[in-house]
Design a protein around this motif. Structure first.
Motif, PDB file in Angstrom:
ATOM      1  N   ASP A 293      10.617 -28.905   6.076  1.00  0.00           N
ATOM      2  CA  ASP A 293      12.044 -29.209   6.037  1.00  0.00           C
ATOM      3  C   ASP A 293      12.343 -30.381   5.107  1.00  0.00           C
ATOM      4  O   ASP A 293      13.055 -31.310   5.458  1.00  0.00           O
TER       5      ASP A 293
ATOM      6  N   GLU B 269      13.739 -32.099   1.495  1.00  0.00           N
ATOM      7  CA  GLU B 269      14.775 -31.911   0.479  1.00  0.00           C
ATOM      8  C   GLU B 269      14.082 -31.542  -0.822  1.00  0.00           C
ATOM      9  O   GLU B 269      13.159 -32.220  -1.259  1.00  0.00           O
TER      10      GLU B 269
ATOM     11  N   THR C  89      18.909 -28.038  -6.180  1.00  0.00           N
ATOM     12  CA  THR C  89      18.538 -28.661  -4.916  1.00  0.00           C
ATOM     13  C   THR C  89      18.916 -27.766  -3.743  1.00  0.00           C
ATOM     14  O   THR C  89      19.843 -26.962  -3.850  1.00  0.00           O
ATOM     15  N   ASN C  90      18.203 -27.930  -2.650  1.00  0.00           N
ATOM     16  CA  ASN C  90      18.538 -27.200  -1.436  1.00  0.00           C
ATOM     17  C   ASN C  90      19.526 -27.979  -0.564  1.00  0.00           C
ATOM     18  O   ASN C  90      19.998 -27.478   0.435  1.00  0.00           O
ATOM     19  N   ARG C  91      19.851 -29.181  -0.943  1.00  0.00           N
ATOM     20  CA  ARG C  91      20.837 -29.988  -0.221  1.00  0.00           C
ATOM     21  C   ARG C  91      22.001 -30.304  -1.166  1.00  0.00           C
ATOM     22  O   ARG C  91      22.318 -31.455  -1.429  1.00  0.00           O
TER      23      ARG C  91
ATOM     24  N   ASP D 215      25.010 -30.207  -0.798  1.00  0.00           N
ATOM     25  CA  ASP D 215      26.133 -30.941  -0.215  1.00  0.00           C
ATOM     26  C   ASP D 215      26.021 -32.437  -0.499  1.00  0.00           C
ATOM     27  O   ASP D 215      27.011 -33.158  -0.417  1.00  0.00           O
ATOM     28  N   LYS D 216      24.835 -32.905  -0.864  1.00  0.00           N
ATOM     29  CA  LYS D 216      24.642 -34.311  -1.199  1.00  0.00           C
ATOM     30  C   LYS D 216      25.017 -34.637  -2.645  1.00  0.00           C
ATOM     31  O   LYS D 216      25.090 -35.792  -3.008  1.00  0.00           O
TER      32      LYS D 216
END
Length: 130
Positions: free
Chosen positions: A15, A17, A72-74, A76-77
């Protein structure tokens, strides 16, 4: 591409980033992607990654291509991402500003007493006893 996918599998299990950036020589600006570009996009989709760069990153006199990426997999950041023409190369600079949060430690409560007055009172008591 297989090594990249295997590495992403290891990180995904933890899990983590994921951020991938660089000149991958996969032109993502074409309406019909070449096989290696399609493979990269499949890997990004598999790990729910979003490619943040939309403008061409390599511009010559006759061609424009998007081969320098940030994914990126995040996503939203990501506050802001883009391309800056720097003029010293046919590759432009890609950037992304990410929101970073640092977990705060629980505050430590330190109790203390002011011993100044206690010592003064003890000195007076000793003085008076003489």
């Amino acid at each position: 591409m297989d090594a990249l996918e295997n590495y992403f599998h290891l990180l995904d299990e933890q899990d983590k980033e994921l951020i991938i950036t660089g000149d991958l020589n996969c032109d993502l600006s074409l309406s019909v992607l070449q096989p290696h570009s399609r493979r990269l996009m499949d890997i990004l989709e598999l790990f729910q990654m979003k490619q943040l760069i939309a403008d061409p990153t390599r511009i010559t006199g006759i061609t424009e291509s998007l081969i320098d990426i940030i994914a990126t997999n995040r996503h939203d950041k990501a506050k802001e991402s883009g391309v800056i023409e720097i003029g010293i190369s046919d590759h432009s600079l890609v950037y992304s500003c990410l929101k970073i949060s640092v977990p705060r430690e629980k505050p430590k409560i330190v109790e203390s007493r002011n011993l100044k007055n206690i010592m003064l009172t003890a000195s007076i008591a000793i003085f008076l006893s003489y």
